[in-house]
Design a protein around this motif. Structure first.
Motif, PDB file in Angstrom:
ATOM      1  N   LEU A  54       0.825  -1.206   0.000  1.00 53.07           N
ATOM      2  CA  LEU A  54       0.000   0.000   0.000  1.00 53.07           C
ATOM      3  C   LEU A  54       0.860   1.258   0.000  1.00 53.07           C
ATOM      4  N   ALA A  55       1.962   1.249   0.750  1.00 53.45           N
ATOM      5  CA  ALA A  55       2.871   2.407   0.779  1.00 53.45           C
ATOM      6  C   ALA A  55       3.498   2.620  -0.593  1.00 53.45           C
ATOM      7  N   ALA A  56       3.900   1.537  -1.258  1.00 57.04           N
ATOM      8  CA  ALA A  56       4.485   1.643  -2.596  1.00 57.04           C
ATOM      9  C   ALA A  56       3.460   2.168  -3.595  1.00 57.04           C
ATOM     10  N   MET A  57       2.226   1.740  -3.462  1.00 58.13           N
ATOM     11  CA  MET A  57       1.172   2.231  -4.358  1.00 58.13           C
ATOM     12  C   MET A  57       0.940   3.725  -4.158  1.00 58.13           C
ATOM     13  N   ARG A  58       0.907   4.171  -2.893  1.00 59.88           N
ATOM     14  CA  ARG A  58       0.724   5.603  -2.615  1.00 59.88           C
ATOM     15  C   ARG A  58       1.895   6.413  -3.165  1.00 59.88           C
ATOM     16  N   GLU A  59       3.113   5.886  -3.006  1.00 62.91           N
ATOM     17  CA  GLU A  59       4.301   6.568  -3.517  1.00 62.91           C
ATOM     18  C   GLU A  59       4.238   6.688  -5.036  1.00 62.91           C
ATOM     19  N   ALA A  60       3.842   5.626  -5.699  1.00 63.84           N
ATOM     20  CA  ALA A  60       3.751   5.645  -7.158  1.00 63.84           C
ATOM     21  C   ALA A  60       2.690   6.631  -7.635  1.00 63.84           C
ATOM     22  N   GLU A  61       1.586   6.720  -6.916  1.00 68.01           N
ATOM     23  CA  GLU A  61       0.505   7.629  -7.305  1.00 68.01           C
ATOM     24  C   GLU A  61       0.907   9.084  -7.157  1.00 68.01           C
ATOM     25  N   THR A  62       1.763   9.402  -6.189  1.00 66.60           N
ATOM     26  CA  THR A  62       2.110  10.792  -5.902  1.00 66.60           C
ATOM     27  C   THR A  62       3.456  11.218  -6.482  1.00 66.60           C
ATOM     28  N   SER A  63       4.240  10.274  -6.984  1.00 68.15           N
ATOM     29  CA  SER A  63       5.577  10.587  -7.477  1.00 68.15           C
ATOM     30  C   SER A  63       5.525  11.324  -8.805  1.00 68.15           C
ATOM     31  N   LYS A  64       6.359  12.351  -8.910  1.00 65.86           N
ATOM     32  CA  LYS A  64       6.472  13.105 -10.158  1.00 65.86           C
ATOM     33  C   LYS A  64       7.603  12.549 -11.033  1.00 65.86           C
ATOM     34  N   ASN A  65       8.412  11.657 -10.493  1.00 61.45           N
ATOM     35  CA  ASN A  65       9.597  11.171 -11.185  1.00 61.45           C
ATOM     36  C   ASN A  65       9.442   9.738 -11.687  1.00 61.45           C
ATOM     37  N   LEU A  66       8.269   9.384 -12.145  1.00 62.28           N
ATOM     38  CA  LEU A  66       8.064   8.037 -12.652  1.00 62.28           C
ATOM     39  C   LEU A  66       8.666   7.901 -14.042  1.00 62.28           C
ATOM     40  N   GLU A  67       9.223   6.735 -14.312  1.00 65.63           N
ATOM     41  CA  GLU A  67       9.745   6.460 -15.647  1.00 65.63           C
ATOM     42  C   GLU A  67       8.592   6.313 -16.622  1.00 65.63           C
ATOM     43  N   THR A  68       8.841   6.724 -17.850  1.00 64.65           N
ATOM     44  CA  THR A  68       7.838   6.499 -18.889  1.00 64.65           C
ATOM     45  C   THR A  68       8.354   5.416 -19.820  1.00 64.65           C
ATOM     46  N   LEU A  69       7.448   4.733 -20.431  1.00 66.06           N
ATOM     47  CA  LEU A  69       7.805   3.640 -21.321  1.00 66.06           C
ATOM     48  C   LEU A  69       7.965   4.176 -22.734  1.00 66.06           C
ATOM     49  N   ASP A  70       9.133   3.938 -23.323  1.00 65.75           N
ATOM     50  CA  ASP A  70       9.372   4.318 -24.707  1.00 65.75           C
ATOM     51  C   ASP A  70       8.791   3.219 -25.585  1.00 65.75           C
ATOM     52  N   LEU A  71       7.621   3.477 -26.155  1.00 60.50           N
ATOM     53  CA  LEU A  71       6.908   2.443 -26.902  1.00 60.50           C
ATOM     54  C   LEU A  71       7.667   1.969 -28.129  1.00 60.50           C
ATOM     55  N   ASP A  72       8.415   2.855 -28.780  1.00 67.68           N
ATOM     56  CA  ASP A  72       9.184   2.424 -29.953  1.00 67.68           C
ATOM     57  C   ASP A  72      10.229   1.386 -29.565  1.00 67.68           C
ATOM     58  N   ASN A  73      10.959   1.646 -28.470  1.00 65.98           N
ATOM     59  CA  ASN A  73      11.948   0.679 -27.995  1.00 65.98           C
ATOM     60  C   ASN A  73      11.280  -0.612 -27.552  1.00 65.98           C
ATOM     61  N   PHE A  74      10.122  -0.496 -26.930  1.00 64.42           N
ATOM     62  CA  PHE A  74       9.414  -1.678 -26.467  1.00 64.42           C
ATOM     63  C   PHE A  74       8.953  -2.520 -27.658  1.00 64.42           C
ATOM     64  N   ARG A  75       8.422  -1.878 -28.677  1.00 59.25           N
ATOM     65  CA  ARG A  75       7.988  -2.612 -29.868  1.00 59.25           C
ATOM     66  C   ARG A  75       9.172  -3.319 -30.520  1.00 59.25           C
ATOM     67  N   SER A  76      10.298  -2.639 -30.604  1.00 58.86           N
ATOM     68  CA  SER A  76      11.497  -3.251 -31.180  1.00 58.86           C
ATOM     69  C   SER A  76      11.926  -4.457 -30.355  1.00 58.86           C
ATOM     70  N   PHE A  77      11.842  -4.323 -29.046  1.00 58.21           N
ATOM     71  CA  PHE A  77      12.192  -5.429 -28.170  1.00 58.21           C
ATOM     72  C   PHE A  77      11.271  -6.617 -28.417  1.00 58.21           C
ATOM     73  N   VAL A  78       9.974  -6.375 -28.490  1.00 59.91           N
ATOM     74  CA  VAL A  78       9.004  -7.457 -28.694  1.00 59.91           C
ATOM     75  C   VAL A  78       9.237  -8.116 -30.056  1.00 59.91           C
ATOM     76  N   GLU A  79       9.490  -7.328 -31.076  1.00 60.58           N
ATOM     77  CA  GLU A  79       9.729  -7.888 -32.403  1.00 60.58           C
ATOM     78  C   GLU A  79      10.994  -8.733 -32.438  1.00 60.58           C
ATOM     79  N   SER A  80      11.983  -8.394 -31.602  1.00 62.94           N
ATOM     80  CA  SER A  80      13.232  -9.148 -31.582  1.00 62.94           C
ATOM     81  C   SER A  80      13.063 -10.513 -30.933  1.00 62.94           C
ATOM     82  N   LEU A  81      11.962 -10.690 -30.204  1.00 60.10           N
ATOM     83  CA  LEU A  81      11.730 -11.991 -29.542  1.00 60.10           C
ATOM     84  C   LEU A  81      11.254 -12.947 -30.575  1.00 60.10           C
TER      85      LEU A  81
END
Length: 81
Positions: A54-81
């Motif tokens: 629950l503490a981790a969930m609250r931290e994630a909800e309020t954090s301004k420094n969350l990583e974002t997912l680069d969808l292009d890199n993710f798609r390339s990764f999935v295609e490489s599998l």
């Protein structure tokens, strides 16, 4: 070796309508009424999460420094599998 689960008999007051619905669902799933109710209650209690989660969930909800997912890199990764 499996541990033995000790069960304690108890009683609840339920409306006739709720009891009928639970009995219908138990029969539909080929389970006993006791097994169905115990499974429902266990799922409810388990879904509450512990203090750390629950503490981790609250931290994630309020954090301004969350990583974002680069969808292009993710798609390339999935295609490489």
């Amino acid at each position: 070796m499996e541990s033995i689960s000790v069960r304690k008999q108890t009683s609840f007051r339920l409306s006739q309508e709720l009891l009928a619905q639970l009995q219908t669902e138990a029969k539909r799933h080929n389970r006993s009424l006791n097994n169905l109710v115990e499974s429902i209650l266990l799922a409810f209690v388990s879904s509450q999460g512990n203090k750390t989660t629950l503490a981790a969930m609250r931290e994630a909800e309020t954090s301004k420094n969350l990583e974002t997912l680069d969808l292009d890199n993710f798609r390339s990764f999935v295609e490489s599998l």
